[in-house]
Design a protein around this motif. Sequence first.
Motif, short mmCIF file in Angstrom:
data_model
loop_
_atom_site.label_atom_id
_atom_site.label_comp_id
_atom_site.label_asym_id
_atom_site.label_seq_id
_atom_site.Cartn_x
_atom_site.Cartn_y
_atom_site.Cartn_z
N GLN A 179 50.01 -77.66 116.15
CA GLN A 179 50.25 -78.92 115.44
C GLN A 179 51.35 -79.75 116.09
O GLN A 179 51.29 -80.99 116.06
N ARG B 207 50.08 -82.19 118.63
CA ARG B 207 49.47 -83.41 118.09
C ARG B 207 50.52 -84.35 117.50
O ARG B 207 50.47 -85.56 117.70
N HIS C 131 51.45 -88.32 118.35
CA HIS C 131 51.28 -89.35 117.31
C HIS C 131 52.58 -90.10 117.02
O HIS C 131 52.58 -91.32 116.84
N THR D 246 40.61 -76.48 109.00
CA THR D 246 40.48 -76.97 110.38
C THR D 246 41.82 -77.53 110.86
O THR D 246 42.65 -77.99 110.06
N ILE D 247 41.99 -77.50 112.17
CA ILE D 247 43.22 -78.01 112.79
C ILE D 247 43.39 -79.50 112.45
O ILE D 247 44.49 -79.96 112.15
N GLU D 248 42.28 -80.22 112.44
CA GLU D 248 42.29 -81.66 112.13
C GLU D 248 42.77 -81.92 110.69
O GLU D 248 43.59 -82.80 110.44
N HIS D 249 42.24 -81.14 109.78
CA HIS D 249 42.58 -81.30 108.36
C HIS D 249 44.08 -81.05 108.14
O HIS D 249 44.76 -81.80 107.44
N PHE E 209 46.42 -81.23 110.42
CA PHE E 209 47.15 -82.31 111.10
C PHE E 209 47.25 -83.55 110.19
O PHE E 209 48.31 -84.16 110.07
N ASN E 210 46.14 -83.88 109.54
CA ASN E 210 46.16 -85.06 108.65
C ASN E 210 47.15 -84.88 107.52
O ASN E 210 47.86 -85.83 107.15
#
Length: 207
Positions: free
Chosen positions: A25, A28, A32, A185-188, A190-191
């Motif tokens: 994380q 990312r 960002h 998920t990694i995306e979830h 991260f959000n």
Amino acid sequence: MHLQFILFMINLILFGPPGSGKGTQAERLKEHFNLLHISTGDLLRAEIANGTQLGLEAKKFMDAGNLVPDAVVIGMLGGAVEEAKTKGKQGIIFDGFPRTTAQAEALDNMLMEKGTSVSCVLSLVVDEEELTQRILKRGLTSGRSDDNDVETIRKRVQEYRTKTEPVAGYYNNQDLLIEIAGVGTIEHIFNALMQAVNNVASNHSDN
Ligand code: AP5
Ligand code: MG
């Protein structure tokens, strides 16, 4: 310019047990938010790879799954704020640091001396079974000496429970601790992290 940088510095701590996704994380979040990424584990592994005296000393602790002594780790971070400034970063993301209350106090002092502070502590919550599975899987390819053996992984988690978990209380007392579910998920994930940081940043700018 200098004053503005200090006022708007975002300093994040990614907190959590071994294998909770701090490194994943941090990669990312640093992109960002334009942050300098400091992973003390990566810095120590670089010292080992370069065969330095510090690396030789640290390796004994790391191979056994123990924490490296505070003085060694704290000594590596003296130039962090200056480095962030020189590189034009918005702030710093600390990954795997601080891991003891002494390290947390040293970080507070170091940031205060530079006129800045910790913005928030993002704590990734993952259960022990999932941590072990993730680390063993990574151990197939990572080359990390502390990834392959269940006993060493257990020792790392035990070090986390006894020495690092109290650091969460230290930051909770300062109202800086934010817990985020570290599974899915990694995306979830991260959000969720991004949203938490945005909330902190907007509260900060309202004041
Ligand atoms: P360090 O390098 O910091 O390791 P760690 O904290 O034990 O954590 P890891 O790097 O193993 O995990 P991570 O949370 O970064 O997760 P990752 O993103 O890689 O420290 C190593 C050693 O150095 C310590 O034991 C100590 O000896 C020493 N040390 C370092 N800092 C120190 C300090 N401040 N003081 C004293 N000693 C210090 O993810 C793990 C795996 O899971 C990866 O394969 C990843 O792809 C996968 N993954 C990530 N997210 C997900 C997801 N959502 N779902 C499924 N898999 C996922
Ligand atoms: Mg890591």
